[in-house]
Design an enzyme around this catalytic site. Structure first.
Site, PDB file in Angstrom:
ATOM      1  CG  MET A  84       7.405   3.023   9.058  1.00 44.19           C
ATOM      2  SD  MET A  84       8.157   3.406   7.474  1.00 44.19           S
ATOM      3  CE  MET A  84       9.630   4.262   8.014  1.00 44.19           C
ATOM      4  CG  HIS A 184      10.726  -2.425   2.421  1.00 44.41           C
ATOM      5  ND1 HIS A 184       9.820  -2.349   1.400  1.00 44.41           N
ATOM      6  CD2 HIS A 184      10.394  -1.447   3.292  1.00 44.41           C
ATOM      7  CE1 HIS A 184       8.960  -1.390   1.640  1.00 44.41           C
ATOM      8  NE2 HIS A 184       9.288  -0.813   2.786  1.00 44.41           N
ATOM      9  CE1 TYR A 643     -17.240   2.367 -20.159  1.00 43.19           C
ATOM     10  CE2 TYR A 643     -16.507   4.547 -19.455  1.00 43.19           C
ATOM     11  CZ  TYR A 643     -17.228   3.389 -19.222  1.00 43.19           C
ATOM     12  OH  TYR A 643     -17.932   3.261 -18.060  1.00 43.19           O
ATOM     13  CG  HIS A 720     -14.115  -2.119 -17.555  1.00 45.55           C
ATOM     14  ND1 HIS A 720     -14.951  -1.158 -18.070  1.00 45.55           N
ATOM     15  CD2 HIS A 720     -14.011  -1.846 -16.223  1.00 45.55           C
ATOM     16  CE1 HIS A 720     -15.334  -0.338 -17.107  1.00 45.55           C
ATOM     17  NE2 HIS A 720     -14.779  -0.735 -15.976  1.00 45.55           N
ATOM     18  CG  ASN A 763     -19.112   0.415 -15.718  1.00 40.94           C
ATOM     19  OD1 ASN A 763     -20.029   0.971 -16.322  1.00 40.94           O
ATOM     20  ND2 ASN A 763     -18.003   1.027 -15.377  1.00 40.94           N
TER      21      ASN A 763
END
Length: 786
Positions: A84, A184, A643, A720, A763
């Protein structure tokens, strides 16, 4: 993720080579002209262009354009460059049977202002019951100067333009310089083959006489606020179609989604001689896909945003994150390569446990040695991603290895023994080559696109499948010029393979009458989706969206005097450290040859329910968030993310709302409280030796928050996602069978993270590519297919 911002267009710098399926010469039978046309698969708009010969003196600095916009679009706009800011903007809208248009400029993401100089001349304007179509001449439009910076359209090479679309009107529709009432609805970019839009002088002259002509010239006074509206003598028509069509070609296999798995699938199918169409809703990413989103300091090189591993952290801090899907309530990549083009690129060969029966996999999937070997042959792993063989930013590895060593963890090269995942740590493994992000785009895509039986559509959105009972007969897209209805037909024995990801594939199934009744009812009530659903008697009730899993993760922030936080990765895009930037630009080596992770570790933990759960940790310089009462040195911070992975038992549900927006219905994290107990134990274990590492201090959480409270309030997902279309042995608890075929269908398959029934150990990037390597031979061996 909704991309937000103020102004006419909110698009990033991305220049790309053309996709023949979304850019093509299309002829307007009403005007008798043919223009190079882009079809917008999101709203069904078309933007067409024609340029006189380069250097032409009779028609200098101009072009002819044509927009075909659905009537719901109360205004539309284009940018004549890669963004833009600093590029000439054109906006237009219908008003009282005429077209109103203006040229504008912007130096920031605010309401664009008038740009004086160009002349817009309407060649033809027509509006019917479905669309409005504006054909125009734009003179003095291929060069401009905005804010003292010159810009131009380079017709010698492919590039990118941008579009904006709004269903909200303007303050004064009769005024060409009217303000927009709201930002927009959407704005994106498209790759455009500008050289293909250059025509002969005679052809260009014919464009100019194709319709009745009325002129609206931008005023020459900078203080002027308006120009006259343009109109034509063309009368309204009641014809049902404004745009031309493209003949539809049937395919043996249509693969939906050019992400991590879809690229593997498409490559292996074309290798087997099948005629394959790969459909990707986004556009180019890496340089070899046509991408050219360059950092300011890498302009003129082959290193795009998506090629440079070190730009990983910048994906989350950009003001223009166009690569994220804007209709999914979590991070999802809508571009070539999908998540593999934008993730941390950790690349772990899967252990046998990932495909074991105890992880929910049916017979025939266990210990897939040939698939492992195929992946390793195509994408070998490395612990030294910099081509000079050196390690960079090693301080976090050095400190955390001390912390783990106090607990008798063993250091090893993780991918040399994928099954060793307890009390081990090592440097991250990647599949980079030459200091560049490689992944499936650098391997599987390269071989697929070299074959004549491979076709790729970019910027094309799949809205459902055409289904007659159990038989899929076509793939419905927003590319409605294709065959006149956007439906891609199949050959007599053709098949469809969905690889659109956990959220994307589920939504396509819902829109095809496959899934729980509550989701299909939402589609039925949707103005666009409802008419395309199969009859209710043909709905297939499968547990689509259930059984979803994502790693619950917790970020711990530390400081250590030896650590270099690398400025928390903040200046890497625009103003990186000069020496590091120069090194990478020269030969692809150094800090930027790797993303932020510097160490990973695993630990197996027992739990009260008798199950073993594995915990993974990832350490990296910097921190995404800090909450602490302690004073700290920001240049010395680093994060360890902890985790739960394999053995995770919590499950959730995803679905859609009545606008077809994909969303999380039931968050999967800690639905089973045992998962929370395990991660608390893992964190306490990790912290048990902090005091034995001189200078190491944890600052988040601080001493005002207990670990239990911090885990409860600070848990986040790892993105994940797996399990939404699980593989299994029956249609009650799974969505696909052991061959990845959707239950109660003849020729519909799913090969993506959705079929994975349980969280993998690590992962999942490499593990998911193995899924593709296993699935394709099973699909090809199944009788009845092409």
């Amino acid at each position: 993720m909704k991309i937000s911002g103020n102004g006419l267009l909110f698009i990033a710098t991305l220049v790309a080579s053309a996709s023949a399926q979304t850019n093509a010469q299309r002829c307007d039978p009403q005007l008798g002209i043919c223009l190079e046309t882009y079809f917008d698969p999101v709203y069904g708009a078309q933007y067409a262009w024609g340029f006189p010969p380069i250097g032409d003196t009779k028609y200098p600095n101009e072009f002819v354009g044509q927009w075909t916009i659905p009537n719901a679009g109360l205004w539309a706009g284009v940018a004549l460059g890669e963004g833009m800011n600093g590029n000439l903007l054109i906006s237009a809208w219908p008003n009282a049977g005429s077209i109103v248009s203006s040229t504008r400029q912007a130096a920031n993401y605010v309401q664009p202002t008038q740009y004086v100089g160009p002349t817009l001349t309407t060649i033809n304007f027509v509006q019917n019951s479905t669309h409005w179509k504006w054909t125009y001449r734009c003179q003095n439009c291929t060069t401009w100067n905005i804010g003292g910076v010159a810009g131009s359209i380079d017709l010698t090479q492919p590039g990118a333009f941008g579009w904006a679309y709004s269903t909200t009107g303007l303050t004064t529709p009769s005024n060409p310089q009217s303000n927009m009432l709201a930002q927009h609805d959407d704005a994106r970019l498209w790759s455009f083959p500008k050289p293909s839009a250059v025509v002969t002088e005679a052809t260009y002259a014919a464009y100019l006489t194709a319709g009745s002509t009325t002129t609206s010239k931008s005023t020459t006074s900078a203080s002027s606020t308006s120009t006259s509206a343009t109109s034509t003598s063309a009368s309204k028509t009641t014809s049902t179609s404004v745009g031309p069509t493209v003949s539809a070609t049937p395919y043996d296999y249509v693969v939906v989604g050019a992400g991590n798995v879809g690229l593997v699938v498409a490559d292996r199918l074309t290798q087997a001689g099948k005629n394959v169409l790969l459909i990707e809703r986004g556009g180019p990413s890496t340089f070899n896909t046509g991408g050219a989103d360059f950092a300011p300091w890498l302009t003129g090189t082959k290193y795009t945003r998506f090629d440079v591993p070190g730009f990983f952290e910048a994906e989350f801090s950009s003001s223009n994150p166009y690569w994220w899907c804007n209709d999914i309530a979590t991070f999802a990549g809508c571009l070539m390569g999908g998540g593999s083009a934008i993730n941390g690129a950790l690349y772990w060969y899967p252990p046998d446990l990932d495909f074991s029966a105890s992880s929910g996999w049916p017979s025939g999937w266990q210990t897939p040695d040939s698939a492992y070997a195929a992946l390793a042959a195509r994408l070998p792993s490395t612990e030294t991603p910099s081509p000079d063989g050196k390690q960079y930013l090693t301080q976090v590895y050095d400190v955390v290895s001390q912390l783990l060593g106090k607990r008798s963890f063993t250091a090893l090269n993780i991918n040399t023994n994928p099954n060793a995942k307890n009390f081990v740590y090592g440097r991250p493994d990647y599949n980079f080559v030459g200091g560049e992000r490689t992944g499936p785009l650098g391997a599987y895509y390269v071989t697929a696109k070299a074959r004549a039986n491979f076709k790729l559509w970019q910027w094309t959105y799949v809205t459902g499948l055409v289904r007659n009972g159990a038989q899929i007969t076509g793939v419905r897209t927003n590319y409605t010029a294709y065959g006149g209805n956007g439906i891609v037909p199949l050959t007599a024995k053709g098949r469809v393979i969905l690889s659109a990801g956990v959220f994307g594939t589920a939504r396509i199934l819902f829109q095809s009458g496959i899934g729980p009744t509550d989701m299909l009812t939402l589609v039925q009530g949707n103005a666009q989706g409802g008419p395309n659903l199969p009859p209710q008697a043909q709905w297939i009730n499968l547990p689509v969206g259930y059984n979803v899993s994502d790693n619950p993760s917790v970020n711990l922030v530390f400081t250590h005097p030896s650590v270099d936080s690398y400025d928390n990765w903040a200046p890497i895009w625009a103003s990186p450290r000069p020496a590091d930037a120069a090194q990478y630009k020269a030969n692809g080596t150094g800090v930027f040859a790797a993303p932020s992770p510097k160490l990973n570790y695993w630990e197996a933990l027992g739990s009260p329910d008798g199950k073993t759960r594995y915990v993974q940790g990832t350490a990296r310089p910097g921190a995404s968030a800090i909450s602490t009462v302690y004073p700290y040195n920001a240049s010395q911070i680093f994060t360890i993310t902890v985790y739960v992975s394999s053995g995770l038992t919590s499950r959730g549900r995803i679905g859609i709302d009545n606008t077809m927006y994909a969303k999380i219905l039931t968050p999967p994290w800690f639905q089973d409280p045992t998962d929370k107990t395990v991660i608390i134990t893992a964190i306490n274990n990790l912290l048990s030796t902090v005091n034995q590492v001189p200078g190491l201090t944890m600052i988040t959480p601080d001493n005002t928050t207990t670990i239990t409270d911090y885990v409860t309030t600070g848990v986040v997902g790892s993105n994940h996602w797996v399990g939404s279309t699980s593989i299994g042995t029956n249609a009650t608890t799974s969505v696909v069978d052991s061959n990845t075929k959707v239950w109660n269908t003849n020729n519909l398959f799913i090969v993506d993270a959705g079929i994975v029934p349980a969280q993998p150990m690590c992962n999942p990037s490499a593990m998911l590519m193995v899924v593709g390597e296993i699935a394709v031979p099973k699909i090809l061996a199944l009788a009845g297919g092409a």
